[in-house]
Design an enzyme around this catalytic site. Structure first.
Site, short mmCIF file in Angstrom:
data_model
loop_
_atom_site.label_atom_id
_atom_site.label_comp_id
_atom_site.label_asym_id
_atom_site.label_seq_id
_atom_site.Cartn_x
_atom_site.Cartn_y
_atom_site.Cartn_z
N ASN A 122 28.78 12.96 -55.86
CA ASN A 122 27.40 13.34 -56.16
C ASN A 122 26.62 12.12 -56.66
O ASN A 122 27.18 11.22 -57.28
CB ASN A 122 27.40 14.44 -57.22
N THR A 125 45.50 14.06 -51.11
CA THR A 125 45.72 14.65 -52.42
C THR A 125 45.67 16.17 -52.26
O THR A 125 45.19 16.70 -51.25
CB THR A 125 44.66 14.21 -53.43
N CYS A 157 25.73 19.78 -52.18
CA CYS A 157 25.22 20.55 -53.31
C CYS A 157 23.72 20.79 -53.22
O CYS A 157 23.16 21.54 -54.02
CB CYS A 157 25.55 19.84 -54.61
N ASP A 163 37.05 9.93 -53.85
CA ASP A 163 36.24 10.68 -54.82
C ASP A 163 36.20 9.97 -56.17
O ASP A 163 36.93 9.01 -56.41
CB ASP A 163 36.75 12.12 -54.95
N ALA A 164 35.32 10.45 -57.05
CA ALA A 164 35.12 9.81 -58.35
C ALA A 164 36.40 9.83 -59.19
O ALA A 164 36.72 8.86 -59.89
CB ALA A 164 33.98 10.49 -59.11
N ASN A 165 37.14 10.92 -59.12
CA ASN A 165 38.35 11.05 -59.92
C ASN A 165 39.41 10.03 -59.49
O ASN A 165 40.01 9.34 -60.33
CB ASN A 165 38.90 12.47 -59.78
N THR A 166 39.64 9.92 -58.19
CA THR A 166 40.66 8.99 -57.70
C THR A 166 40.21 7.55 -57.87
O THR A 166 41.04 6.67 -58.13
CB THR A 166 41.01 9.29 -56.23
N HIS A 204 55.96 6.84 -50.74
CA HIS A 204 54.80 6.00 -51.02
C HIS A 204 55.09 4.52 -50.77
O HIS A 204 54.18 3.73 -50.55
CB HIS A 204 54.26 6.24 -52.44
#
Length: 207
Positions: free
Chosen positions: A146, A60, A179, A110-113, A94
């Site tokens: 996170n 991405t 973090c 990740d959380a978004n994907t 794709h």
């Protein structure tokens, strides 16, 4: 096109079957480990005489931010998709990547994907490839986020949706995150991911 496995087969003076691994990296800081994952998979070929692992990478836009020497990966990205198709008959990247690969590994996810995939959203190369993935072939996913994101109630629901479709989770681990927080959410160790990939290849060629 000369592939990595063609070079390896020439070096060993033998013809080996190829196990094609498509690695999808999304916008987690753990994306910095993608080059190590690719190198680790290639190193397996130095000892394995039964088959050759051929990795390719797609990313991405946000994953690119975390990958040092990104150009050396020769990764597929959103611009690859749009530049490849100009008219009817041109390749749809794709779709072609999904046909090419024996295994899809989303590392990191990740959380978004994760949220996008669980809802069927396909707005970039990675999510479109996942949406068009042949469910008869294995898909591994490696969450990375996170601890607070990992512990949010919706995360377990989204993970469950992916598992219901037959996708296999390589669970995150507990450690001190980038973090500074300590807790579950770090991507599984590269060695663990490589072991899972090798197990899939072994199963294909030694059922």
């Amino acid at each position: 096109m000369i592939t990595f496995c063609m070079i390896i087969n020439s070096y060993f003076e033998m013809e080996r079957q190829t196990f094609k691994v498509l690695i999808a990296a999304t916008g987690s800081v753990a994306a910095m480990k993608v080059p190590l994952l690719v190198d680790s998979l290639k190193k397996l070929n130095e000892n394995n005489l039964d088959y050759c692992i051929e990795p390719q990478v797609m990313v991405t836009e946000h994953a690119k931010h975390f990958i040092e020497d990104f150009d050396k990966l020769h990764a597929h990205e959103d611009s690859t998709e749009w530049s490849a198709w100009q008219k009817r008959g041109d390749p749809v990247v794709h779709i072609e990547l999904g046909k090419w690969a024996d295994l899809l590994v989303i590392a990191p996810l990740d959380a978004n994907t994760l949220a996008k995939i669980s809802q069927g959203i396909c707005d970039n190369l990675v999510t479109s490839t996942v949406r068009a993935w042949d469910l008869k072939k294995p898909l591994l996913f490696c969450p990375a986020m996170n601890t607070r994101m990992w512990e949010h109630p919706i995360t377990s629901q989204q993970i469950a949706a992916l598992k219901e479709w037959g996708y296999e989770e390589i669970a995150p681990i507990s450690k001190t995150l980038m973090c500074g927080d300590t807790g579950v959410g770090a991507m599984a160790e590269v060695s663990t991911i490589v072991g899972k990939i090798k197990a899939k290849a072994d199963k294909k060629f030694h059922p």
